[in-house]
Scaffold this motif. Structure first.
Motif, PDB file in Angstrom:
ATOM      1  N   MET A  77      13.281  42.733  48.260  1.00 31.90           N
ATOM      2  CA  MET A  77      12.934  41.345  47.989  1.00 31.90           C
ATOM      3  C   MET A  77      14.243  40.618  47.656  1.00 31.90           C
ATOM      4  SD  MET A  77      10.411  39.801  45.090  1.00 31.90           S
ATOM      5  CE  MET A  77       9.012  40.527  45.869  1.00 31.90           C
ATOM      6  N   ALA A  78      14.347  39.374  48.160  1.00 31.35           N
ATOM      7  CA  ALA A  78      15.565  38.564  47.941  1.00 31.35           C
ATOM      8  C   ALA A  78      15.154  37.248  47.309  1.00 31.35           C
ATOM      9  CB  ALA A  78      16.272  38.328  49.252  1.00 31.35           C
ATOM     10  N   PHE A  79      15.974  36.798  46.346  1.00 36.58           N
ATOM     11  CA  PHE A  79      15.718  35.524  45.686  1.00 36.58           C
ATOM     12  C   PHE A  79      16.741  34.518  46.204  1.00 36.58           C
ATOM     13  CE2 PHE A  79      14.087  38.761  42.818  1.00 36.58           C
ATOM     14  CZ  PHE A  79      12.819  38.258  42.515  1.00 36.58           C
ATOM     15  N   LEU A  80      16.231  33.415  46.746  1.00 36.74           N
ATOM     16  CA  LEU A  80      17.091  32.364  47.294  1.00 36.74           C
ATOM     17  C   LEU A  80      16.769  31.063  46.595  1.00 36.74           C
ATOM     18  CD1 LEU A  80      16.781  33.170  51.123  1.00 36.74           C
ATOM     19  CD2 LEU A  80      18.642  33.792  49.571  1.00 36.74           C
ATOM     20  N   ASP A  81      17.795  30.359  46.166  1.00 37.30           N
ATOM     21  CA  ASP A  81      17.604  29.085  45.502  1.00 37.30           C
ATOM     22  C   ASP A  81      18.123  27.919  46.328  1.00 37.30           C
ATOM     23  OD1 ASP A  81      20.175  29.724  45.376  1.00 37.30           O
ATOM     24  OD2 ASP A  81      20.435  29.310  43.228  1.00 37.30           O
ATOM     25  N   ASN A  82      18.615  28.210  47.547  1.00 38.02           N
ATOM     26  CA  ASN A  82      19.121  27.151  48.421  1.00 38.02           C
ATOM     27  C   ASN A  82      17.975  26.649  49.289  1.00 38.02           C
ATOM     28  OD1 ASN A  82      20.497  25.444  50.164  1.00 38.02           O
ATOM     29  ND2 ASN A  82      22.265  26.830  50.330  1.00 38.02           N
ATOM     30  N   PRO A  83      17.512  25.411  49.114  1.00 37.11           N
ATOM     31  CA  PRO A  83      16.352  24.915  49.919  1.00 37.11           C
ATOM     32  C   PRO A  83      16.660  24.844  51.413  1.00 37.11           C
ATOM     33  CG  PRO A  83      16.898  23.406  48.114  1.00 37.11           C
ATOM     34  CD  PRO A  83      17.986  24.425  48.136  1.00 37.11           C
ATOM     35  N   ALA A  84      17.894  24.572  51.762  1.00 36.06           N
ATOM     36  CA  ALA A  84      18.237  24.463  53.190  1.00 36.06           C
ATOM     37  C   ALA A  84      18.052  25.796  53.901  1.00 36.06           C
ATOM     38  CB  ALA A  84      19.670  23.959  53.336  1.00 36.06           C
ATOM     39  N   ILE A  85      18.483  26.872  53.223  1.00 38.40           N
ATOM     40  CA  ILE A  85      18.333  28.193  53.859  1.00 38.40           C
ATOM     41  C   ILE A  85      16.864  28.557  53.974  1.00 38.40           C
ATOM     42  CG2 ILE A  85      18.838  30.640  53.583  1.00 38.40           C
ATOM     43  CD1 ILE A  85      21.435  29.883  52.212  1.00 38.40           C
ATOM     44  N   ILE A  86      16.091  28.247  52.908  1.00 37.94           N
ATOM     45  CA  ILE A  86      14.648  28.561  52.960  1.00 37.94           C
ATOM     46  C   ILE A  86      13.962  27.753  54.052  1.00 37.94           C
ATOM     47  CG2 ILE A  86      12.504  28.468  51.637  1.00 37.94           C
ATOM     48  CD1 ILE A  86      14.180  28.909  49.099  1.00 37.94           C
ATOM     49  N   LEU A  87      14.306  26.472  54.171  1.00 36.96           N
ATOM     50  CA  LEU A  87      13.705  25.631  55.205  1.00 36.96           C
ATOM     51  C   LEU A  87      14.058  26.108  56.609  1.00 36.96           C
ATOM     52  CD1 LEU A  87      12.029  23.124  55.776  1.00 36.96           C
ATOM     53  CD2 LEU A  87      14.124  21.762  55.656  1.00 36.96           C
ATOM     54  N   ALA A  88      15.316  26.520  56.806  1.00 33.95           N
ATOM     55  CA  ALA A  88      15.721  27.027  58.118  1.00 33.95           C
ATOM     56  C   ALA A  88      15.010  28.329  58.440  1.00 33.95           C
ATOM     57  CB  ALA A  88      17.245  27.217  58.141  1.00 33.95           C
ATOM     58  N   HIS A  89      14.832  29.165  57.432  1.00 36.58           N
ATOM     59  CA  HIS A  89      14.137  30.432  57.666  1.00 36.58           C
ATOM     60  C   HIS A  89      12.677  30.214  58.027  1.00 36.58           C
ATOM     61  CE1 HIS A  89      13.076  34.633  57.288  1.00 36.58           C
ATOM     62  NE2 HIS A  89      12.097  34.302  56.419  1.00 36.58           N
ATOM     63  N   ILE A  90      12.027  29.270  57.333  1.00 32.03           N
ATOM     64  CA  ILE A  90      10.607  28.990  57.649  1.00 32.03           C
ATOM     65  C   ILE A  90      10.483  28.440  59.068  1.00 32.03           C
ATOM     66  CG2 ILE A  90       8.635  27.569  57.001  1.00 32.03           C
ATOM     67  CD1 ILE A  90       9.585  27.769  54.087  1.00 32.03           C
TER      68      ILE A  90
END
Length: 524
Positions: free
Chosen positions: A1-14
Motif C-alpha cells: 500500500m502506498a500513501f500519496l498526498d499529491n492530488p495531481a499524481i492521484i488524478l493522473a492515476h485515476i
C-alpha cells in the motif's frame, strides 16, 4: 500500500485507470475539469518564489507537481479506429434479436374441451386414406401430348438425321444461312410460294437437301418425297421460282456457304436409282446476247408456249411491252416458225429468237461455240472471298497500296500499313447491294491496267454515286472485273438500276443539247 498526498499524481492515476478499463470513455470525460486545472495552475504561479518548482525533484525522488494532467496518448494498434462495443450495447442488441425471433412464433393457449365427442367424430376428423388406387386424371391434356397427336409423322420422318442442320434455333449465336427453296414436285399453285429454310453455315449441299426433305415432311406437304436424298439436287432459281437450267446443279459435296445464292430450287433427278426413267427435253434458243435452254415436258408442246417461256426468261423482252419477237429454225434463217405447230413437227430442237422486222446476218447461221465449263465454274465461285493487292489512284495521281477483298456480300478496301505520311487512306467497305458497275478503263500493257468501281454512297442524307480507280497488272485487273461483274449480274440491286437510269438521263440530255445547238447553227 502506498500513501500519496499529491492530488495531481492521484488524478493522473485515476484517469489512466479509466482509460484502460472504461470502454465508453465517459468516466474520463467526467474527471476532466478544465476550470479546476486552470485555477490550480494560476494559484501555483501567484505564490511566487515561495513555492518550489513543480518540475524540481525533491529529496525522496518524487515529483512535486505536474502540468495539466491529461490521459496518456493512445497508440495505434491492430484495432486502431475500432472501439469495442460496450456490454450495454451488446445486451440491447441481444434483446432486439430476441424480440424479432418472438414475432415469428405464435403462442396458442391450451384450452380444455368442454363438450364431449364420440369416437366416430374423432375418426372422421382424421380419416385414413388409401393412396394406392389413384383416380384417373380428367384434367387438361398437356401441350406436348397434343403436339405429338397432331404430328404423328414427326416420329416416322425418314429424314430425322438431317434435322441437326436446322439453324432456326441458332440464329444470332452460330453462323446460319437463310435460303428460299422452290419445290418443283408440288402443284402449280403451291409451287409459286417458296419454303424458307435456315441451315447451318457449315452444312454441305447434300445436308441442305436432306434438311429440305425433313422440313417438307414435317410440315405434311404433298406429294410424299422419295426417302433417298440422292434422288434430288439443287438448282439456281429466279426470284419467281423458275429453274435456271443454263447452269448445272450445285455439287453435293461442296459447303453451302461457298455459294452466295439466296434462292434455290429442289429438283428431282430422273436418273436416280429406284425412279422411273424419264427423258428431260431442252430446247436451245439462240439470240444475239447468247443462248437459253428451255425445258419442255414433251414433244407435243406448241411453239407458242416455247416462245412465251423464252420471253419470260429473258427479262425485258415480254410480249405486249417493247419489241415483238419470232422464232426461226437455226438452219433456216429468215423463215418464221408457225407458232401453232408442235415441237415434234419441227424435227429440230435448236431455234433462233429474232426481233420482228429484222433479219439474221450470215454470221448468225454459224454454230455457237460450245459451253465453256471453266467459265461456268468461275461464275459459280465468284461469290467466294478473294483478296488482291493492288494500287488505288487518287485525284492528284498519287497511288497507295491497298488490299481489295471481294466476296458475294461486300467489297472491302483495306490500306497497307506502310503508307506515306501525306496520304492516309481510310478503310472502305461497300455492300454488294450498293455496287453499281465495274469497268475496265484502259489496258496499256500486260503489266499495267486501270479499272474503276462505281457504288452508291449516302452522305448527309443524300445519295451520291462515287467512283474509285485502281491499277495493277492486266491479269489481276481482268480477274477482278470479271468477278465483280458476275456478282453484279447475279444480284438484281436497285442501286445498279438507279445508276443506269441516271446514266441514260445524262446521255439523253447531252443528245438533246447537241441537237438544239446544231439546229440553231443551221438557222443562222
Amino acid at each position: 500500500m502506498a500513501f500519496l498526498d499529491n492530488p495531481a499524481i492521484i488524478l493522473a492515476h485515476i484517469r489512466q485507470s479509466h482509460v484502460t478499463s472504461d470502454d465508453t470513455g465517459m468516466c474520463e470525460m467526467v474527471l476532466i475539469d478544465h476550470d479546476v486545472d486552470q485555477e490550480k495552475c494560476q494559484a501555483s504561479t501567484g505564490m511566487g518564489g515561495g513555492v518550489p518548482n513543480a518540475h524540481a525533484p525533491t529529496g525522496d525522488g518524487e515529483m512535486q507537481g505536474f502540468d495539466l494532467s491529461q490521459s496518456v496518448d493512445i497508440t495505434s494498434s491492430w484495432d486502431f479506429g475500432i472501439r469495442r462495443r460496450s456490454n450495454t450495447a451488446q445486451r440491447l442488441e441481444r434483446l432486439r434479436k430476441e424480440r424479432q425471433n418472438q414475432i415469428k412464433c405464435k403462442n396458442v393457449p391450451w384450452k380444455e374441451r368442454t363438450a364431449s365427442q364420440s369416437v366416430e367424430d374423432f375418426s372422421s376428423l382424421f380419416e385414413k386414406k388409401d393412396f394406392k388406387d389413384k383416380p384417373v386424371s380428367t384434367g387438361k391434356q398437356s401441350t406436348l401430348s397434343l403436339r405429338l397427336e397432331q404430328c404423328p409423322q414427326q416420329l416416322n420422318n425418314p429424314f430425322n438425321e438431317y434435322s441437326k442442320f436446322d439453324g432456326k434455333g441458332h440464329v444470332g449465336t452460330t453462323a446460319t444461312k437463310k435460303i428460299d427453296v422452290y419445290l418443283s414436285m408440288q402443284s402449280c399453285r403451291e409451287k409459286l410460294q417458296p419454303m424458307t429454310v435456315v441451315t447451318m453455315a457449315n452444312a454441305r449441299v447434300h445436308d441442305l437437301i436432306g434438311l429440305i426433305c425433313w422440313q417438307y415432311t414435317s410440315e405434311g406437304r404433298e406429294p410424299k418425297l422419295n426417302e433417298n436424298v440422292s434422288a434430288y439436287c439443287l438448282h439456281i432459281a429466279e426470284d419467281d421460282g423458275e429453274v435456271d437450267t443454263d447452269f448445272p446443279p450445285l455439287d453435293s459435296n461442296e459447303p453451302i456457304h461457298k455459294f452466295g445464292f439466296s434462292t434455290l430450287a429442289l429438283v428431282e433427278k430422273y436418273s436416280s436409282p429406284g425412279l422411273a426413267a424419264k427423258q428431260s427435253l431442252f430446247v436451245r434458243i439462240n439470240a444475239a446476247q447468247g443462248f437459253s435452254l428451255i425445258p419442255v415436258d414433251s414433244m407435243k408442246v406448241t411453239m407458242k408456249e416455247i416462245l412465251q417461256k423464252t420471253l419470260k426468261k429473258r427479262k425485258g423482252s415480254q410480249r405486249g411491252s417493247g419489241p415483238q419477237y419470232r422464232l426461226e429454225k437455226q438452219s433456216e434463217p429468215n423463215v418464221a416458225v408457225d407458232l401453232d405447230c408442235t415441237l415434234e413437227s419441227q424435227s429440230t430442237l435448236e431455234f433462233c429468237l429474232v426481233r420482228e422486222n429484222s433479219s439474221r446476218g450470215e454470221e448468225s447461221s454459224e454454230e455457237d461455240p460450245p459451253i465453256d465449263i471453266s467459265a461456268v465454274q468461275d461464275m459459280l465461285s465468284s461469290h467466294h472471298y478473294k483478296s488482291f493487292k493492288i494500287s488505288m489512284i487518287h485525284r492528284l495521281h498519287f497511288t497507295t497500296d491497298v488490299q481489295l477483298g471481294v466476296s458475294g456480300e461486300k467489297v472491302e478496301i483495306d490500306p497497307v500499313t506502310n503508307q506515306k505520311f501525306w496520304i492516309r487512306q481510310k478503310p472502305i467497305s461497300v455492300d454488294s447491294d450498293l455496287l453499281c458497275a465495274c469497268d475496265l478503263v484502259e489496258e496499256k500493257s500486260p503489266s499495267h491496267a486501270i479499272f474503276k468501281i462505281t457504288y452508291l454512297s449516302h452522305h448527309d442524307f443524300k445519295a451520291v454515286f462515287k467512283t474509285l480507280f485502281f491499277e495493277s497488272d492486266a491479269a489481276t485487273v481482268n480477274e477482278i472485273v470479271l468477278k465483280l461483274n458476275y456478282i453484279l449480274e447475279s444480284r438484281a440491286s436497285t442501286s445498279r438500276a438507279e445508276y443506269f437510269a441516271e446514266k441514260q438521263r445524262k446521255l439523253s440530255r447531252r443528245t438533246s443539247f447537241s441537237f438544239q445547238k446544231d439546229k440553231k447553227s443551221g438557222l443562222q
